[in-house]
Structures are given as C-alpha cells and as structure tokens.
Design an enzyme around this catalytic site. Structure first.
Site, mmCIF file in Angstrom:
data_model
loop_
_atom_site.group_PDB
_atom_site.id
_atom_site.type_symbol
_atom_site.label_atom_id
_atom_site.label_comp_id
_atom_site.label_asym_id
_atom_site.label_seq_id
_atom_site.Cartn_x
_atom_site.Cartn_y
_atom_site.Cartn_z
ATOM 1 N N VAL A 59 -6.578 -3.115 -0.757
ATOM 2 C CA VAL A 59 -7.725 -2.857 0.130
ATOM 3 C C VAL A 59 -8.687 -4.034 0.022
ATOM 4 O O VAL A 59 -9.016 -4.466 -1.086
ATOM 5 C CB VAL A 59 -8.493 -1.573 -0.280
ATOM 6 C CG1 VAL A 59 -9.597 -1.270 0.737
ATOM 7 C CG2 VAL A 59 -7.566 -0.389 -0.411
ATOM 8 N N LYS A 79 0.813 -1.220 0.000
ATOM 9 C CA LYS A 79 0.000 0.000 0.000
ATOM 10 C C LYS A 79 0.849 1.274 0.000
ATOM 11 O O LYS A 79 0.380 2.341 -0.382
ATOM 12 C CB LYS A 79 -0.882 0.036 1.277
ATOM 13 C CG LYS A 79 -1.925 -1.046 1.328
ATOM 14 C CD LYS A 79 -2.640 -1.065 2.663
ATOM 15 C CE LYS A 79 -2.031 -1.993 3.661
ATOM 16 N NZ LYS A 79 -2.132 -3.407 3.457
ATOM 17 N N GLY A 124 -2.055 -15.169 15.232
ATOM 18 C CA GLY A 124 -1.364 -14.679 14.034
ATOM 19 C C GLY A 124 -2.194 -13.678 13.246
ATOM 20 O O GLY A 124 -1.893 -13.378 12.090
ATOM 21 N N GLU A 155 0.098 -8.169 13.265
ATOM 22 C CA GLU A 155 1.523 -8.168 12.953
ATOM 23 C C GLU A 155 2.273 -8.625 14.209
ATOM 24 O O GLU A 155 1.712 -8.554 15.314
ATOM 25 C CB GLU A 155 1.966 -6.741 12.573
ATOM 26 C CG GLU A 155 1.338 -6.210 11.300
ATOM 27 C CD GLU A 155 1.765 -7.001 10.074
ATOM 28 O OE1 GLU A 155 2.929 -7.392 9.975
ATOM 29 O OE2 GLU A 155 0.892 -7.257 9.210
ATOM 30 N N LYS A 172 -5.417 2.373 3.698
ATOM 31 C CA LYS A 172 -6.466 1.781 2.845
ATOM 32 C C LYS A 172 -7.534 2.813 2.488
ATOM 33 O O LYS A 172 -7.934 2.926 1.327
ATOM 34 C CB LYS A 172 -7.112 0.587 3.565
ATOM 35 C CG LYS A 172 -6.166 -0.590 3.740
ATOM 36 C CD LYS A 172 -6.861 -1.723 4.481
ATOM 37 C CE LYS A 172 -5.866 -2.809 4.842
ATOM 38 N NZ LYS A 172 -6.440 -3.869 5.656
#
Ligand SMILES: NC(=O)c1ccc[n+]([C@@H]2O[C@H](COP(=O)([O-])OP(=O)(O)OC[C@H]3O[C@@H](n4cnc5c(N)ncnc54)[C@H](OP(=O)(O)O)[C@@H]3O)[C@@H](O)[C@H]2O)c1
Length: 357
Positions: free
Chosen positions: A154, A129, A209, A212, A227
């Site tokens: 996105v 992004k 998970g 991050e 986004k």
C-alpha cells in the site's frame, strides 16, 4: 560482524527487476550502512529460474534483468522449473541466514509457499497484495507476523504500513482510514479536472504506462479495494472483500471485450462521467477515486471532494484515530512506480535483517 543474508525472489517483472538493480547498484552502501551482505540466491519467474547456493554474482543478476527485458527465460531453454515449494527447498540449501523469501509476483495462489516459508522459520517480504487480501481465513496468519513485512503493498513505497504499525504499537485506536490509493486513477481524475474527456484521460494514462496493459485492471477498482482491505485488516477489522463496496468505472457489459475494443468503446462513458465532473466543478469540487474504511466496512468510489481537500491531491492517505481525532494524520507524496515499490521491498528486507540477531 557482517551478517550474511540469503534472498530468494519470486517474480522478475517490473518490481523484481528494479529490486535486482537496486541491490547491485547499492551493494557496497547497503553493506556499509547495515553491516550485511545480501546474497540473491535465486530468482524465479512463472516459467523459469536461476539459482546459486552461494548467491548469484552481480554479473549474473544483470544478465537476469537483461534476459527478462528481452523476453527470454532465466535459464537455458528447455529447462524445467520446479514448483514454488521445491524452489523454497532449494533456497533453503543456501548457507547464509536469515533466508528471506520475496514475493513480487502479481499472482493469486502464493499462500502455500509463503505459509511453508514461515513454518520453516524463514522470513517473507511481499509486494504482492493478493495473499493479504484473500479470504480472512487464509490471510489472517500474514497480519502482524513478526517475520513478514509488506510495506510496498500500500502506498507504493511511502511509509504507510510502518505508520499504521506505529499507531497500533502506541495503542492508538484507529477510527477511519481514507485514501486516494491509485496513481493511475489519480492521474485520470486530474485530467478530468482540466476538462479532458474520460476516454482521452484513460488513453493518455495507458500511453504513459500509468495503467496496467488492460486499463480495466485499474478502472475496476479491485486493486484499490485490496489496498484498503489490507489497511483495515491491519487496523484490527477482520473484513472480507465483500464488505468493501466497489464502484467500477466501466459497466459489466464492457468486461469481456478485447482491450482494443474496450478502448474503442470508452467514449460511450464520457457523457456520464463528464456530467459528474460538471456538477462537481459547479460546487468548487473535484472528482477523486477514494477509498474509505472503518470497522463496519468500506467503499471505493468516485466522489466529489472540495478542491482544497488533502485527498484531492494525488496519493494521500489519512488516518483518523483516538490520537489524531480532530486533525487526521496524513501521509502523501510520490508513491508509484516500480522504483519506489522496489525500494519499499528493499527497506523491508533490511528491516527483517536488523531484527535478526
Ligand atoms: N508496479 C508497481 O508500481 C507496483 C506498485 C505497488 C505494488 N505492486 C505489486 O508488486 C507486484 C509486482 O508488480 P510488477 O509490476 O513487477 O508485476 P509484473 O511486471 O506483472 O511481474 C510479475 C512477475 O511475477 C512472475 N510470476 C508470476 N507467478 C509466479 C510464480 N508463481 N513464481 C515466480 N514468479 C511468478 C511473472 O513471471 P513471468 O515474467 O514469467 O510472467 C513476472 O515476472 C504486484 O503484486 C503488484 O501489485 C506493483
């Protein structure tokens, strides 16, 4: 006639590896349905690379995935990785055309590579992004470029960009875009609905998970901001990041802690967020981390919404426009994870191939 296509992949993390596997596993179906052979001519990570002008074999691609999973470099130890621009020149030595440069890194600073690829007449697909969310002066050339696709930036594979592109193609004018644009924050908010304290919801999301490795990368809201900024810019509003007000879910005082110390101090935030959950529940509402944008600017914040609102469900994007004035156009469904993201990248590659005569 079977088209011969060269693909050079920058990035061999979760998305890059999933893409390589999808190409290997789907090779014959892709060839049959689209009349094209995808030659992955090169793969680069931040430190190493592998290249074969005629295309890496499926055995080599599987080996690349295995090496990355084992934490090994893509080439033999001691090799030097050329610069991104030198790798592009290498990629251009491949015979098959079109050449599609794929950026599935999570890196800032990829713009010179992408600009050069486009200037040379090559094609570009992004899941990254950052090039689209940087200052408008450096990002604007990537919007509505006929040889660039970025569906996976996105919606994690849902056809969000394609839908917006369609609305613009039919001369609809977009008024407002809203979305629950983060799978990890959607999960955390659903835990809050069930009375789970914020710190435990974050720990659970991290353990599964969904966040991050450093959950602050999700909780800070910058990824969601990127986004909604990308959607805004597509809609024709040349906003800057500063035009989107972002509510971070942790205070500045916790920004420089180690991940372990941050996780340990997270319970300090439980009371404040818990009080907001209680107020929402008392009004039959739920808290969601929601992004809104219109021509004047936007926001990304924790908001109380009616429990029945479409945005209260995990992953939803809503477009209000001239055509969709009284009832917004909604897109929703599973949209997260490396497989969906890689599928969106593969779809973009094939879209560019179809448009190549
Ligand atoms: N994961 C998702 O569900 C998801 C969803 C939507 C969008 N995305 C986007 O997709 C992108 C990839 O995500 P991911 O989860 O695969 O990230 P990741 O696991 O962190 O992988 C990033 C990869 O990029 C490599 N890299 C960094 N700089 C590079 C450079 N200059 N040239 C070539 N490779 C470079 C890294 O190399 P090393 O291996 O050497 O570190 C790593 O292999 C990100 O931009 C992310 O925002 C991800």
């Amino acid at each position: 006639m079977m088209k011969q296509v060269s693909v050079f992949l920058f990035g061999a993390g979760g998305v890059g590896q999933a893409l390589l596997q999808q190409v290997v596993n789907g090779r014959s179906a892709i060839a049959a349905r689209n009349q094209c052979q995808l030659h992955i001519v090169g793969v680069a990570d931040s430190q190493s690379y592998a290249f074969a002008a005629a295309g890496l074999s499926d055995a080599q691609l599987k080996e690349i995935v295995a090496r990355k999973r084992a934490g090994q470099p893509l080439d033999e130890p001691g090799g030097t990785r050329p610069s991104d621009l030198a790798l592009l020149q290498l990629a251009r030595q491949s015979n098959a055309r079109p050449l599609i440069v794929v950026d599935v890194t999570a890196s800032a600073g990829m713009e010179p590579l992408l600009n050069e690829a486009l200037a040379q007449g090559e094609r570009v697909v992004l899941a990254n992004k950052k090039p689209l969310a940087g200052p408008w002066a450096t990002a604007q050339q990537f919007f509505h470029h006929p040889r660039l696709r970025h569906e996976s930036t996105v919606g994690g594979g849902q056809p969000v960009i394609a839908t917006l592109r369609y609305l613009l193609d039919v001369n609809d004018s977009i008024w407002e875009i809203s979305g629950q644009l983060s799978g990890s924050l959607g999960f955390i908010c659903q835990q809050l609905d069930r009375g789970v304290p914020f710190s435990q919801a974050v720990s659970a999301a991290k353990g599964l998970g969904y966040t991050e490795p450093d959950p602050r990368d999700d909780l800070g809201g910058q990824d969601v901001m990127r986004k909604i900024l990308i959607l805004a810019r597509m809609a024709g509003w040349p906003l800057e990041a500063a035009d989107i007000r972002v509510e971070s879910l942790y205070p500045v005082s916790m920004a420089n802690l180690s991940v372990a110390a941050f996780m340990q101090r997270l319970p300090e935030l439980d009371e404040g967020i818990g009080a907001r959950v209680q107020t929402a529940v008392a009004q039959n509402q739920v808290l969601r981390y929601v992004a809104h944008v219109s021509a004047a600017g936007g926001s990304v914040s924790l908001q109380a919404l009616p429990a029945t609102s479409p945005l209260a469900n995990l992953k939803y994007i809503s477009f209000r426009s001239h055509l969709y004035d009284d009832e917004p156009l909604l897109i929703g469904g599973k949209g997260a994870g490396v497989e969906m993201t890689a599928a969106g990248v593969l779809g973009d590659i094939l879209d560019l191939v179809r448009e190549t005569v």
